[in-house]
Design a protein around this motif. Structure first.
Motif, short mmCIF file in Angstrom:
data_model
loop_
_atom_site.label_atom_id
_atom_site.label_comp_id
_atom_site.label_asym_id
_atom_site.label_seq_id
_atom_site.Cartn_x
_atom_site.Cartn_y
_atom_site.Cartn_z
N ALA A 1 -12.87 -55.51 -14.12
CA ALA A 1 -12.31 -55.02 -16.13
C ALA A 1 -11.10 -55.29 -16.26
O ALA A 1 -11.50 -55.33 -17.44
CB ALA A 1 -12.12 -53.95 -15.08
N ALA A 2 -9.67 -55.29 -15.51
CA ALA A 2 -8.70 -56.27 -16.75
C ALA A 2 -9.56 -57.43 -17.28
O ALA A 2 -8.77 -57.35 -18.11
CB ALA A 2 -8.19 -56.81 -15.79
N VAL A 3 -9.90 -58.38 -15.82
CA VAL A 3 -10.11 -59.88 -16.88
C VAL A 3 -11.23 -59.83 -18.23
O VAL A 3 -10.88 -61.03 -19.31
CB VAL A 3 -10.53 -61.49 -15.79
CG1 VAL A 3 -11.14 -62.17 -15.93
CG2 VAL A 3 -8.92 -60.95 -15.26
N GLU A 4 -12.26 -59.29 -17.74
CA GLU A 4 -12.60 -58.89 -19.17
C GLU A 4 -12.09 -58.33 -20.44
O GLU A 4 -12.55 -58.47 -21.20
CB GLU A 4 -14.20 -57.84 -18.38
CG GLU A 4 -15.25 -57.99 -18.94
CD GLU A 4 -16.32 -57.30 -18.86
OE1 GLU A 4 -16.97 -57.28 -20.29
OE2 GLU A 4 -17.06 -57.48 -17.50
N THR A 5 -11.56 -57.59 -20.30
CA THR A 5 -10.87 -56.87 -21.03
C THR A 5 -9.96 -57.87 -21.82
O THR A 5 -9.95 -58.39 -23.26
CB THR A 5 -10.15 -55.65 -20.65
OG1 THR A 5 -11.30 -54.68 -20.21
CG2 THR A 5 -9.05 -54.71 -21.85
N LEU A 6 -9.05 -58.53 -21.19
CA LEU A 6 -8.07 -59.50 -21.70
C LEU A 6 -8.51 -60.46 -22.46
O LEU A 6 -7.90 -61.33 -23.30
CB LEU A 6 -7.22 -60.01 -20.74
CG LEU A 6 -6.01 -58.97 -20.03
CD1 LEU A 6 -5.62 -59.08 -19.26
CD2 LEU A 6 -5.01 -58.07 -21.63
N HIS A 7 -9.45 -61.19 -22.16
CA HIS A 7 -10.35 -61.59 -23.10
C HIS A 7 -11.36 -61.27 -24.27
O HIS A 7 -11.97 -62.75 -25.10
CB HIS A 7 -11.05 -63.14 -21.84
CG HIS A 7 -10.16 -63.92 -20.83
ND1 HIS A 7 -10.05 -64.87 -21.21
CD2 HIS A 7 -9.64 -62.84 -19.54
CE1 HIS A 7 -8.67 -65.39 -20.19
NE2 HIS A 7 -7.99 -64.35 -19.03
N ASP A 8 -11.12 -60.20 -23.97
CA ASP A 8 -12.28 -60.08 -25.15
C ASP A 8 -11.61 -60.88 -26.59
O ASP A 8 -10.72 -60.48 -26.70
CB ASP A 8 -12.65 -58.46 -25.28
CG ASP A 8 -13.24 -58.06 -26.88
OD1 ASP A 8 -12.59 -57.52 -27.59
OD2 ASP A 8 -14.38 -58.10 -26.61
N PRO A 9 -12.38 -61.52 -27.41
CA PRO A 9 -11.77 -62.10 -28.84
C PRO A 9 -10.48 -60.76 -29.51
O PRO A 9 -9.78 -60.79 -30.05
CB PRO A 9 -13.05 -62.73 -29.60
CG PRO A 9 -13.84 -62.23 -28.38
CD PRO A 9 -13.90 -61.36 -27.38
N ASP A 10 -11.29 -59.43 -30.02
CA ASP A 10 -10.38 -58.94 -30.41
C ASP A 10 -9.44 -58.14 -29.81
O ASP A 10 -8.18 -58.17 -30.40
CB ASP A 10 -11.69 -57.63 -30.69
CG ASP A 10 -12.75 -57.74 -31.57
OD1 ASP A 10 -12.06 -58.81 -32.32
OD2 ASP A 10 -13.43 -56.64 -31.79
N VAL A 11 -9.59 -57.79 -28.55
CA VAL A 11 -7.84 -57.75 -27.55
C VAL A 11 -7.37 -58.75 -27.95
O VAL A 11 -5.60 -58.23 -27.90
CB VAL A 11 -8.79 -56.89 -26.28
CG1 VAL A 11 -7.73 -56.79 -25.43
CG2 VAL A 11 -10.19 -55.97 -26.27
#
Length: 328
Positions: free
Chosen positions: A273-283
């Motif tokens: 969940a953390a990795v997916e969040t951090l690699h979201d382009p907007d984030v």
């Protein structure tokens, strides 16, 4: 013999049932909100990162991530609360270099910064900028160090107290150059930078989110950045290595940790969940605008974080101890 065999079968059945319950609980995880302890007051750089992470992880996990700010003692109070929390995946801490490296060498803690935690993911790296007041008698680091060396103890450097990155880096500059200046403890990054802007103090190390608005406004001089590569946001600022402090580097990194004993499959879910969040382009854009660098996915596994923390402790603890830095 039958009694012994019956007792053995009873214990085996109980262990199997317990394992089945634990497995079912892990599969259902998370079934309620998860608390993320940010061990510093609201509004700081760690808090900003925590809130961005919480929003993204909520979308991935389907449960709220509740931020709880628990400041004090360089983050050790909030971090200690997580060390003592049940290892069920419902409490984690957004730790930083201070909480999971320096505090282990500077504070008498009632927990171990390594053994009492389960690494989840390295979230971000953030360099620091060496700022100086506009009136310093030099326009670059080499010139300023030359002035410091012929004017020992006439200049001052603000730090955020015992064991802080600024204090340690100030000591390292003195050891590496032979310059001497006074280290002045402050309660936070905001006041110390404001005093550099006002000319009340000569220099400080500040995170990029705090430093860059003043650099862009021309209110302070930026003598160098602690990363080994120049920042994309302000490429005109040299690295301290380039500016003459060879090999000088520091990263104020942030990472998620759970209590020791948290089941590995739960840790893996939190990591994903953390990795997916951090690699979201907007984030990613939002965090990079604050001066954060997002690590590669290879550096974001629990195993990679454990190895990185061990390397950081191996590097910095001898330096901290040799400098005699201890929290009172």
């Amino acid at each position: 013999m039958r009694l012994i065999r019956r007792e053995f079968l009873r214990l085996t059945a109980g262990a199997t049932a317990l394992a089945a319950v634990q497995d079912a609980a892990a599969q259902a995880y998370p079934s309620r909100p998860v608390t993320m302890i940010v061990p510093f007051p609201p509004g700081g750089l760690t808090d900003v990162l925590g809130r961005v992470l919480a929003a993204g992880m909520h979308r991935v996990l389907g449960q709220s991530i509740v931020i709880e700010n628990v400041g004090g003692a360089s983050g050790s109070i909030g971090t200690g609360r997580v060390a003592r929390a049940p290892p069920d995946g419902y409490t984690m801490v957004l730790g930083i270099w201070n909480t999971h490296v320096a505090n282990g060498a500077t504070y008498a803690l009632d927990y171990d910064v390594v053994k009492d935690f389960a690494p989840i993911a390295l979230c971000a790296d953030a360099p620091l900028v060496l700022l100086a007041k506009k009136a310093i008698p030099a326009d670059n680091l080499q010139g300023y160090i030359a002035w410091l060396k012929v004017n020992p103890n006439k200049a001052s450097m603000a730090t955020v107290g015992i064991g802080s990155p600024g204090q340690l880096l100030g000591i390292l500059i003195q050891k590496q150059t032979g310059a001497r200046f006074t280290l002045v403890p402050y309660r936070g990054a905001g006041p110390e930078v404001q005093d550099v802007v006002a000319g009340h103090i000569d220099m400080t190390f500040a995170n990029t989110a705090t430093a860059l608005p003043f650099v862009r406004a021309g209110s302070v001089k930026a003598l160098g950045v602690t990363s080994l590569k120049r920042m994309a946001q302000e490429p005109q600022i040299p690295t301290l290595d380039e500016a003459g402090l060879r090999g000088f580097s520091f990263s104020l990194w942030a990472a998620l940790f759970a209590p020791h004993g948290t089941p590995s499959d739960i840790v893996d879910k939190l990591n994903a969940a953390a990795v997916e969040t951090l690699h979201d382009p907007d984030v990613r854009r939002k965090l990079e605008a604050q001066g954060f660098a997002i690590p590669t996915r290879e550096r974001q596994t629990p195993q990679a974080l454990a190895a990185y923390q061990a390397a950081e402790i191996g590097k910095w603890w001898p330096i901290i101890k040799a400098a005699g830095i201890k929290a009172e």
